[in-house]
Write a protein that holds these residues in place. Structure first.
Motif, short mmCIF file in Angstrom:
data_model
loop_
_atom_site.label_atom_id
_atom_site.label_comp_id
_atom_site.label_asym_id
_atom_site.label_seq_id
_atom_site.Cartn_x
_atom_site.Cartn_y
_atom_site.Cartn_z
N GLY A 134 0.86 -1.43 -0.06
CA GLY A 134 -0.02 0.10 0.11
C GLY A 134 0.74 1.24 -0.05
N LEU A 135 0.24 2.51 0.49
CA LEU A 135 1.01 3.72 0.58
C LEU A 135 1.73 3.88 1.65
N GLU A 136 1.63 3.01 2.53
CA GLU A 136 2.48 3.39 4.11
C GLU A 136 3.77 3.32 3.93
N PRO A 137 4.48 2.57 2.94
CA PRO A 137 5.81 2.87 2.83
C PRO A 137 6.21 3.92 2.01
N VAL A 138 5.42 4.45 1.19
CA VAL A 138 5.68 5.62 0.41
C VAL A 138 5.44 6.99 1.43
N LEU A 139 4.58 6.77 2.24
CA LEU A 139 4.31 7.80 3.21
C LEU A 139 5.40 7.96 4.23
N ALA A 140 6.30 7.06 4.49
CA ALA A 140 7.36 7.22 5.16
C ALA A 140 8.44 8.10 4.83
N VAL A 141 8.43 8.29 3.48
CA VAL A 141 9.60 9.40 2.87
C VAL A 141 8.90 10.56 2.18
N HIS A 142 7.57 10.19 1.72
CA HIS A 142 7.00 11.35 0.86
C HIS A 142 5.99 12.21 1.79
N ASP A 143 5.55 13.35 1.24
CA ASP A 143 4.65 14.00 1.69
C ASP A 143 3.38 13.47 1.33
N GLU A 151 -1.07 12.51 -2.73
CA GLU A 151 -2.51 12.56 -3.35
C GLU A 151 -2.54 13.58 -4.50
N PHE A 152 -1.69 14.39 -4.85
CA PHE A 152 -1.59 15.13 -6.10
C PHE A 152 -1.37 14.16 -7.30
N LEU A 153 -0.18 13.19 -7.14
CA LEU A 153 0.21 12.43 -7.92
C LEU A 153 -0.92 11.47 -8.47
N GLU A 154 -1.61 10.96 -7.46
CA GLU A 154 -2.84 10.27 -7.43
C GLU A 154 -3.97 10.69 -8.59
N HIS A 155 -4.20 12.00 -8.16
CA HIS A 155 -5.20 12.88 -8.94
C HIS A 155 -4.93 13.74 -10.04
N CYS A 156 -3.78 13.74 -10.30
CA CYS A 156 -3.18 14.87 -11.27
C CYS A 156 -3.83 14.75 -12.75
N TRP A 157 -3.73 13.45 -13.31
CA TRP A 157 -4.12 13.15 -14.55
C TRP A 157 -5.75 13.53 -14.77
N THR A 158 -6.45 12.85 -13.70
CA THR A 158 -8.06 13.05 -13.77
C THR A 158 -8.37 14.65 -13.50
N ASP A 159 -7.50 15.21 -12.71
CA ASP A 159 -7.77 16.89 -12.59
C ASP A 159 -7.42 17.47 -13.79
N TRP A 160 -6.26 17.16 -14.47
CA TRP A 160 -5.90 17.78 -15.74
C TRP A 160 -6.82 17.71 -16.81
N MET A 201 3.44 3.37 -8.66
CA MET A 201 2.98 2.37 -7.55
C MET A 201 3.85 1.03 -7.72
N ALA A 202 3.83 0.43 -8.84
CA ALA A 202 4.26 -0.57 -9.08
C ALA A 202 5.97 -0.66 -8.91
N SER A 203 6.44 0.35 -9.30
CA SER A 203 7.82 0.62 -9.27
C SER A 203 8.22 0.57 -7.85
N LYS A 204 7.49 1.18 -7.04
CA LYS A 204 7.92 1.06 -5.53
C LYS A 204 7.64 -0.17 -5.13
N ASP A 205 6.53 -0.72 -5.43
CA ASP A 205 6.56 -2.53 -5.14
C ASP A 205 7.63 -3.24 -5.43
N ILE A 206 8.12 -3.13 -6.60
CA ILE A 206 9.25 -3.89 -6.94
C ILE A 206 10.58 -3.65 -5.94
N ALA A 207 10.71 -2.26 -5.81
CA ALA A 207 11.90 -1.84 -4.86
C ALA A 207 11.49 -2.50 -3.53
N LEU A 208 10.53 -2.41 -2.92
CA LEU A 208 10.24 -3.06 -1.70
C LEU A 208 10.23 -4.64 -1.78
N SER A 209 10.05 -5.16 -2.72
CA SER A 209 9.88 -6.86 -2.89
C SER A 209 11.34 -6.99 -2.78
#
Length: 343
Positions: free
Chosen positions: A55-64, A69-78, A130-138
């Protein structure tokens, strides 16, 4: 050596990059993954595995959180704003406009969270990140569990992504996420060695005031090379992190003899610091024919890099960063891994 890979990393297929005043097809493309994976299989490097979904917990350990949330919704907002092309920032906070309040308009938010205009956001960008960080974590989880080395075939790359900014093709900082994972698993100090031609500004920023991660970067001198505004030798950390940041800026045209001197110095620092695990930001754009870099390493040199890293005797995870001489990216990346494995 196990390789971790997901086809989801190809969900990002950007069409535009600002380069030399023109919009061009991005140098960072899905085909890079195919070429590295092909070479992994040709050489019999080892098993290729799907990553575990996190999930997002490992991401939020280093990212704001707001940035994520901006990255998640940027494309649809655009798209909702009626835009036809890809999302590209065109205005930023500056020395005279400090940007104390994050704008609500998508143009303003893009400028707030973007390092520069080089990297567009397109459909599938968030899913690929998201897939890329899953690869790093795995990959790092495998190293932590077995002590064996692992390779994370990450795409998008990560080392330019700061706590709350994207750029240089990077959105989540895979190396920082992996290093934090190792610390959370009980390691007391982790080394992140960045051998990409371009300085790992995001990784430096994330760990600059900390002493549990030793960050070392071998890269093109920022007086001449992207990202230009970070990566000088006098940037050594601050507060608790003083002495735990080591930059090795080198002039355009640097060859392997000079480059490997910096590598050996970085190795000595890792051993002196008592690092318990090594994360390698494996950019291979120091290659002599890379189209957007300026070092002169040959393909055989990358094999020697792997051999030299093996001498450290540290549990090691390799995570793909840059490398844009597309025909040779698989050869050069796997040469490092094969050298580490003993050819």
């Amino acid at each position: 050596m196990h390789t971790f890979h997901s086809e989801l990393t190809k969900r990002r297929r950007a069409r535009t990059e600002l380069d030399g005043g023109q919009l061009v097809t991005p140098y960072e493309c899905p085909e890079r993954v195919d070429l590295v994976l092909q070479r992994v299989r040709e050489t019999g490097l080892g098993e290729v595995r799907e990553p575990v979904v996190h999930g997002l917990e490992p991401v939020l350990a280093v990212h704001d959180r707001g940035y994520v949330e901006f990255l998640e919704h940027c494309w649809t907002d655009w798209v909702a704003a009626g835009r036809q092309g890809e999302a590209i920032a065109w205005i930023w906070p500056t020395r005279t406009m400090p940007g104390r309040v994050i704008p609500e308009h998508i143009d303003g938010r893009l400028g707030h969270y973007a390092l520069g205009a080089d990297t567009s956001i397109c459909e599938g960008t968030f899913e690929a990140a998201m897939a890329s960080k899953d690869i790093a974590l795995s990959a790092v989880d495998h190293v932590l569990a077995t002590g064996e080395p692992a390779f994370g075939l990450c795409r998008p790359p990560g080392h330019h992504a700061a706590t709350d900014q994207f750029g240089g093709y990077c959105f989540f900082n895979n190396a920082a996420i992996a290093a934090q994972r190792a610390l959370d698993a009980g390691r007391s100090r982790v080394a992140v060695l960045d051998i990409d031609f371009h300085h790992g500004n995001g990784t430096q920023q994330i760990f600059y005031a900390r002493d549990d991660v030793l960050f070392l970067s071998l890269h093109g001198d920022p007086r001449h090379c992207f990202p230009y505004f970070l990566g000088h030798a006098d940037e050594t950390g601050e507060g608790a992190g003083e002495g735990f940041n080591a930059n090795y800026p080198m002039a355009p045209g640097t060859g392997y003899a000079r480059w490997v001197e910096a590598l050996e110095d970085a190795k000595a620092r890792m051993l002196d610091a008592g690092c318990e695990l090594l994360v390698v930001s494996l950019g291979v754009d120091a290659f002599e024919h890379d189209p957007i870099s300026a070092f002169r390493l040959a393909s055989d040199d990358f094999t020697d890099v792997g051999r030299r890293l093996r001498q450290l005797g540290l549990p090691t995870v390799f995570l793909l960063e840059g490398g844009y001489a597309v025909a040779e990216i698989g050869l050069n990346a796997v040469n490092v891994l094969s050298g580490f494995e003993g050819d």
